[in-house]
Design a protein around this motif. Structure first.
Motif, PDB file in Angstrom:
ATOM      1  N   UNK A   1       8.541   3.041 -11.760  1.00  0.00           N
ATOM      2  CA  UNK A   1       7.214   3.441 -12.211  1.00  0.00           C
ATOM      3  C   UNK A   1       6.820   2.848 -13.562  1.00  0.00           C
TER       4      UNK A   1
ATOM      5  N   UNK B   1      -5.546  -0.272  -4.168  1.00  0.00           N
ATOM      6  CA  UNK B   1      -6.590  -0.365  -5.182  1.00  0.00           C
ATOM      7  C   UNK B   1      -6.869  -1.806  -5.577  1.00  0.00           C
TER       8      UNK B   1
ATOM      9  N   UNK C   1      10.477   0.109  -2.996  1.00  0.00           N
ATOM     10  CA  UNK C   1      10.941   1.458  -3.337  1.00  0.00           C
ATOM     11  C   UNK C   1      11.546   1.490  -4.737  1.00  0.00           C
TER      12      UNK C   1
ATOM     13  N   UNK D   1       0.788  -1.241   0.000  1.00  0.00           N
ATOM     14  CA  UNK D   1       0.000   0.000   0.000  1.00  0.00           C
ATOM     15  C   UNK D   1       0.823   1.297   0.000  1.00  0.00           C
ATOM     16  N   UNK D   2       1.886   1.416   0.809  1.00  0.00           N
ATOM     17  CA  UNK D   2       2.594   2.693   0.825  1.00  0.00           C
ATOM     18  C   UNK D   2       3.123   3.117  -0.551  1.00  0.00           C
ATOM     19  N   UNK D   3       3.499   2.170  -1.364  1.00  0.00           N
ATOM     20  CA  UNK D   3       4.027   2.525  -2.678  1.00  0.00           C
ATOM     21  C   UNK D   3       3.025   2.380  -3.815  1.00  0.00           C
ATOM     22  N   UNK D   4       2.083   1.477  -3.662  1.00  0.00           N
ATOM     23  CA  UNK D   4       1.218   1.189  -4.805  1.00  0.00           C
ATOM     24  C   UNK D   4      -0.267   1.388  -4.495  1.00  0.00           C
ATOM     25  N   UNK D   5      -0.574   1.866  -3.306  1.00  0.00           N
ATOM     26  CA  UNK D   5      -1.968   2.119  -2.963  1.00  0.00           C
ATOM     27  C   UNK D   5      -2.684   0.854  -2.527  1.00  0.00           C
TER      28      UNK D   5
ATOM     29  N   UNK E   1      -6.203  -3.061  -8.301  1.00  0.00           N
ATOM     30  CA  UNK E   1      -5.038  -3.585  -9.030  1.00  0.00           C
ATOM     31  C   UNK E   1      -4.059  -4.253  -8.065  1.00  0.00           C
TER      32      UNK E   1
ATOM     33  N   UNK F   1       8.831   1.347  -7.230  1.00  0.00           N
ATOM     34  CA  UNK F   1       8.147   2.643  -7.212  1.00  0.00           C
ATOM     35  C   UNK F   1       8.911   3.663  -8.061  1.00  0.00           C
TER      36      UNK F   1
END
Lengths: 198, 306
Positions: A95, A31, A89, A25-29, A33, A92
């Motif tokens: 990207x 959601x 990280x 969650x901290x890096x990719x939410x 997905x 992230x």
């Protein structure tokens, strides 16, 4: 003993999956997905593990080997906090997209442990089957215990554990649990001898 | 046995799942399941109001008056603008995490047309609904960026004077937008004189509220709290600078801004609810981190601070 191990491995798989969502969650939410990535990677790992486990089980199975198979993910989970941060990280920073990023992160972080945990099921089945007359019962019981473990693992983690302890601590704890559980297997000979009389 | 089953099925046919317990004058304009949530827009024809809901019952996410769509109807949306009184000058860069119906960003844009406003909203359906049903419009100074707020903030090269945190999933804040790590990332993109405003929903003071206070305090030197008149609505304001603001100073600035901008609500009156966080701080509360943040549970547990 083996039954208990199967139960715990089932519990650890799902508990790890629930905790995995917190890791991502901290890096990719949080959601759909992220959840889709997580679930598909765990299932990929399990199905690969089932297949591999079946193959390995046919080559001189022993409880010592089973112990090693369980210790492997145990070590991965115990050391998980060391590499999970840097890996997420790094992805992230790269990207590579809202879908690809969590999928790649899940694959790197969760695929290998779930393959090993997947191996456990067919491998224990091989060890536990003492007679072809009751093999159905044995396999059925193992399946049920493994899935029941998963249910307990899911509920206990999401309803309770996550509210009382940190995610890293819980994952490391599961690593220790797997290792401790597998240790005695290294010194045991739990194999049932059918010795292929038929 | 079979008859009973038929009877039950028959009942379901007679009484299909009641979607809404709508007021007689309230009609459903649209409903949809987006990737992230259930979205419904309803309209009260007698009160001339339009609502955004994420939940079949209860909680309203946003509301506008059809007679005056630009007005801020929710108390916390008005209160959030006290942040202006914490600044040294007019804001030039403003960030909103969470669009909702777009009331606050739209308002900001109308009164500060020269300010650059970025909005980050994860749900593209919400963006569409805000435009279609709530008169929200983008322009060159008001841009919506679809995506996760935390990722946007982590990647942002730009710094902001005001950051509004109002990203809710139904009635709770997603955990990754509540933690110390997140607030540090927010602080990183805040100008030295900047201010962060956060909408904290806490019906009866709960453990989540206590934890939020301590988590903000961990990252920012001072926290100011504006308690809503309606129960459970709190607006948190934090500054990056380490000089302590006092109520009189903020009130004076608020009056000046009000006479200049002529907001359609009473900004100085909102400011009068200014409180320092000391009265609310309780050191027994857990600081929320990426590792440990049971936000869903804490919402349902009463505060242990007495």
């Amino acid at each position: 003993m083996i039954y208990f191990i199967v139960f715990i491995c089932g519990a650890v798989v799902m508990s790890f999956e629930i905790l995995g969502s917190r890791i991502l969650a901290p890096n990719f939410g949080n959601s759909v997905f992220v959840w889709g990535s997580l679930i598909s990677i765990f299932l990929t790992g399990l199905s690969a593990g089932y297949y591999l486990g079946g193959r390995i089980a046919d080559i001189r199975p022993s409880s010592r080997k089973l112990g090693l198979i369980i210790i492997a993910p145990g070590v991965l989970l115990l050391t998980f906090p060391l590499y999970s941060g840097p890996v997420s990280d790094w992805i992230f920073m790269k990207d590579i997209g809202v879908r690809s990023s969590p999928l790649l992160a899940s694959a790197i972080l969760f695929l290998v442990p779930s393959v090993f945990l997947g191996i456990v099921s067919p491998y224990t089945a091989k060890l536990m089957i003492c007679s072809l007359h009751t093999s159905g019962k044995t396999i059925g019981t193992l399946y049920a215990l493994s899935t029941f473990g998963s249910i307990i693992g899911t509920l206990v983690t999401s309803f309770y554990l996550i509210t009382v302890a940190g995610v890293s601590f819980l994952i490391m704890g599961q690593g220790i649990l797997l290792i401790v559980l597998a240790m005695p297997l290294l010194f045991m000979n739990l194999r049932c001898n059918i010795n292929n009389t038929e | 046995m079979l008859q009973k089953i038929y009877l039950i099925i028959f009942c379901f046919i007679l009484f299909p799942f009641e979607g809404f317990a709508l007021e007689p004058a309230e009609k459903l304009l649209m409903e949809r399941n987006s990737l992230y949530q259930y979205i419904a827009v309803t309209e009260d024809t007698s009160k001339h109001k339009r609502y955004l809901r994420n939940n079949k019952k209860g909680l309203i996410q946003g509301v506008i008056s059809l007679d005056a769509p630009g007005k801020l109807l929710f108390e916390y949306t008005q209160t959030s603008f006290v942040s202006l009184a914490f600044l040294q000058m007019n804001p030039t860069d403003v960030l909103f995490a969470g669009l909702g119906i777009g009331a606050m960003p739209g308002y900001m844009n109308r009164y500060y047309p020269e300010a650059n406003i970025d909005v980050v909203e994860i749900d593209t359906d919400i963006i569409q609904v805000a435009k279609e049903y709530f008169y929200f419009k983008e322009n060159k100074n008001l841009m919506v960026h679809p995506g996760d707020a935390r990722q946007f903030i982590k990647r942002s090269k730009k710094k902001y004077d005001i950051i509004f945190l109002d990203a809710y999933q139904s009635d709770y804040i997603p955990f990754h937008l509540t933690t110390v790590e997140f607030l540090r990332e927010v602080k990183n993109i805040l100008e030295d004189n900047g201010v962060v405003v956060s909408n904290i929903l806490s019906p009866n003071r709960n453990k989540f509220f206590d934890s939020m206070i301590m988590t903000y305090k961990k990252v920012f030197p001072y926290l100011y709290i504006f308690k809503g008149k309606t129960a459970g609505n709190f607006v948190f304001v934090v500054t990056k600078s380490s000089d302590l603001k006092d109520k009189d100073g903020i009130e004076t600035i608020a009056k000046k801004i009000q006479s200049l901008k002529k907001f359609d609500f009473d900004l100085p009156e909102t400011v009068s609810r200014f409180e320092h966080s000391m009265a609310y701080e309780w050191s027994g509360a857990d600081i929320l981190t990426d590792d440990f943040a049971p936000v869903n549970l804490y919402k349902y547990q009463d505060s242990e601070a007495k």
